[in-house]
Design a protein around this motif. Structure first.
Motif, PDB file in Angstrom:
ATOM      1  N   VAL A   1       0.846  -1.198   0.000  1.00  0.00           N
ATOM      2  CA  VAL A   1       0.000   0.000   0.000  1.00  0.00           C
ATOM      3  C   VAL A   1       0.880   1.247   0.000  1.00  0.00           C
ATOM      4  CG1 VAL A   1      -1.678   1.362   1.314  1.00  0.00           C
ATOM      5  CG2 VAL A   1      -1.976  -1.107   1.108  1.00  0.00           C
ATOM      6  N   LYS A   2       1.925   1.209   0.810  1.00  0.00           N
ATOM      7  CA  LYS A   2       2.849   2.343   0.857  1.00  0.00           C
ATOM      8  C   LYS A   2       3.582   2.507  -0.473  1.00  0.00           C
ATOM      9  CE  LYS A   2       6.732   4.243   3.501  1.00  0.00           C
ATOM     10  NZ  LYS A   2       7.625   4.052   4.673  1.00  0.00           N
ATOM     11  N   ASP A   3       4.042   1.382  -1.046  1.00  0.00           N
ATOM     12  CA  ASP A   3       4.807   1.439  -2.290  1.00  0.00           C
ATOM     13  C   ASP A   3       3.973   1.929  -3.472  1.00  0.00           C
ATOM     14  OD1 ASP A   3       6.970   0.462  -0.882  1.00  0.00           O
ATOM     15  OD2 ASP A   3       6.792  -1.588  -1.639  1.00  0.00           O
ATOM     16  N   TRP A   4       2.688   1.542  -3.503  1.00  0.00           N
ATOM     17  CA  TRP A   4       1.838   1.852  -4.656  1.00  0.00           C
ATOM     18  C   TRP A   4       0.806   2.948  -4.383  1.00  0.00           C
ATOM     19  CZ3 TRP A   4       3.411   0.309  -9.167  1.00  0.00           C
ATOM     20  CH2 TRP A   4       4.193  -0.851  -9.274  1.00  0.00           C
ATOM     21  N   GLN A   5       0.907   3.605  -3.262  1.00  0.00           N
ATOM     22  CA  GLN A   5      -0.077   4.612  -2.866  1.00  0.00           C
ATOM     23  C   GLN A   5      -0.458   5.604  -3.974  1.00  0.00           C
ATOM     24  OE1 GLN A   5      -1.239   5.078   0.802  1.00  0.00           O
ATOM     25  NE2 GLN A   5      -2.860   5.856  -0.487  1.00  0.00           N
ATOM     26  N   PRO A   6       0.489   6.136  -4.746  1.00  0.00           N
ATOM     27  CA  PRO A   6       0.131   7.124  -5.787  1.00  0.00           C
ATOM     28  C   PRO A   6      -0.813   6.593  -6.853  1.00  0.00           C
ATOM     29  CG  PRO A   6       2.481   7.205  -5.314  1.00  0.00           C
ATOM     30  CD  PRO A   6       1.954   5.976  -4.643  1.00  0.00           C
ATOM     31  N   ARG A   7      -0.922   5.252  -6.977  1.00  0.00           N
ATOM     32  CA  ARG A   7      -1.762   4.689  -8.029  1.00  0.00           C
ATOM     33  C   ARG A   7      -3.031   3.999  -7.497  1.00  0.00           C
ATOM     34  NH1 ARG A   7       3.166   4.433 -10.660  1.00  0.00           N
ATOM     35  NH2 ARG A   7       3.097   4.841 -12.916  1.00  0.00           N
TER      36      ARG A   7
END
Length: 452
Positions: A113-119
């Protein structure tokens, strides 16, 4: 209607939770019909691309997509599956960088969730959110916004062939800890080597098959059984600056037991070439081995090869020597995520498809009877798991003999690319166990410092 209460220890919950699966359903009228309206208006065709990791359901998911498109003629769904022996995380990053971003993709727990948050699109207002079984959403929830839809509830342990154990005169009900498992393994091994089971099981050559090539098995799943005694949840692991391996000897014992009673017991380095297909399709499914460490998701693959063998399968616990010895890990394997970078029409279609898949009667049939999933939502009274492994996971859950899935909180890549590879070096005799553990600890701490 008969009530069933399930006690499930989830990767995303710090305690065991009791969830009634008989509370209310989700009718098709509740589903957002944005995509259907687009098709009905005839104004725009919507192409929906899905990039997913579950190889076991690749064919069945495509069938479900076709069924959805038949009901929503303006929506075309294309599915690409990357998993099994391939690194889904790396493949997903490459896919995003290629400029061909999928509308639906998969994420794990809080680290993803942290790694892909922007998407990640906010899914908080989707109808299925209120139907989610307690405990499955915290790890994909940030500031009260839900960013992932749970795939299923899954459990894994030592899957075994009941017929082989019966033929060997071994009572599996007595296997409740590491000592009794080890004794049973030694007894079975002796009978295999003495050719006592050759007439009934001519292909049987070893007790275990250990796919050390698949670092998601060794580095994530096996380690999770032990580290779930160190961390209470994925969120707890995600917040941890270091890993102590308080029960490192118990982890070593699990690796050693599988390696020492495999076809490559005398040349353990060869285990690093053993993959999922060799373990499952060319191992357990053809009765070449009696036990594998896997989860209920393998039922579909085994059934396609030999339905009779599939129905003979059950699950023994993964015993953490000296700690928790009678349980299996139960949790959510992955989550569906919607990409907020694709067009509004594609986002609407993506949300609608996921709602349809898990809340419509036709979708539920695919989820339970064709994917062989244990649903993570309420309203499945008429769709209870019927396969042998799904029933086994339910049994452990109902008895409260479950461990949380904490590996979703490991630092990015640590389980597979660090611990899994150190296990390979250990099996090949390149490093001692203590050295492997120290390397894994150091890289955990380094990853946490870099993420500050």
């Amino acid at each position: 209607m008969k009530k069933i209460k399930k006690i499930v220890a989830l990767a995303l919950s710090s305690t065991l939770v009791i969830s009634s699966l008989l509370l209310g359903g989700c009718s098709s009228k509740q589903v957002d019909n944005s995509a259907q309206k687009l098709a009905a208006d005839g104004k725009k065709e919507v192409a929906l691309n899905i990039f997913q990791f579950k190889v076991e359901i690749a064919k069945e998911l495509e069938e479900a997509a076709k069924a959805y498109s038949a009901e929503h003629p303006g929506v075309t769904i294309n599915i690409q599956t990357v998993g099994g022996g391939d690194d889904y995380g790396a493949a997903l990053r490459a896919k995003m960088q290629s400029g061909e971003e999928p509308a639906i993709f998969n994420i794990g727990g809080p680290q993803d969730v942290k790694d892909w948050q922007p998407r990640l699109a906010d899914l908080s207002k989707e109808p299925w959110v209120s139907k989610a079984v307690e405990g499955v959403l915290p790890g994909v929830t940030v500031d009260n916004k839900v960013y992932g839809m749970p795939f299923a509830l899954e459990g894994y342990g030592f899957i075994y062939n009941k017929g082989i154990f019966e033929a060997a005169g071994i009572d599996t009900k007595a296997i409740k800890d590491y000592a009794s498992l080890e004794a049973a393994v030694k007894k079975l091994d002796n009978k295999i080597k003495a050719n006592e089971l050759k007439d009934k099981y001519p292909k049987l050559e070893a007790v275990f098959e250990m796919p050390a090539k698949e670092t998601w098995i060794t580095g994530l799943h096996t380690s999770n059984a032990v580290l779930s005694q160190e961390f209470n949840s994925a969120l707890d692991a995600f917040a941890a600056k270091k890993v102590d391996f308080k029960h490192g000897d118990a982890l070593k014992a699990l690796y050693d037991l599988q390696a020492n009673y495999s076809p490559n017991a005398k040349s353990k380095g060869k285990l690093n070439a053993i993959d999922y297909a060799t373990q499952v399709g060319q191992g357990l499914a053809i009765e070449r081995v009696a036990i594998i460490q896997q989860g209920n998701w393998v039922y579909n693959d085994v059934q396609k090869i030999d339905a009779k063998v599939a129905e003979q399968l059950d699950i023994l616990p993964i015993p953490i020597k000296g700690v928790k010895e009678d349980s299996i890990p139960v949790g959510v394997p992955m989550y569906w995520a919607v990409n907020n970078k694709v067009s509004p029409e594609q986002q609407a279609a993506a949300k609608d498809f996921l709602n349809w898949l898990y809340t419509s009667e036709k979708g539920k049939d695919y989820v339970v009877n064709k994917f062989f999933f244990i649903p993570p939502f309420k309203g499945y009274e008429n769709f209870q798991p019927k396969d042998s492994l799904g029933a086994a996971v339910n049994r452990y859950a109902q008895e409260g003999k479950s461990l949380p899935w904490v590996f979703m909180g490991y630092p990015t890549g640590w389980g597979m690319d660090v611990l899994g590879q150190e296990v390979q070096k250990y099996l090949a005799g390149e490093v001692e166990w203590d050295e492997a553990i120290k390397t894994a600890q150091a890289k955990w701490e380094k990853a946490r410092k870099e993420k500050k």
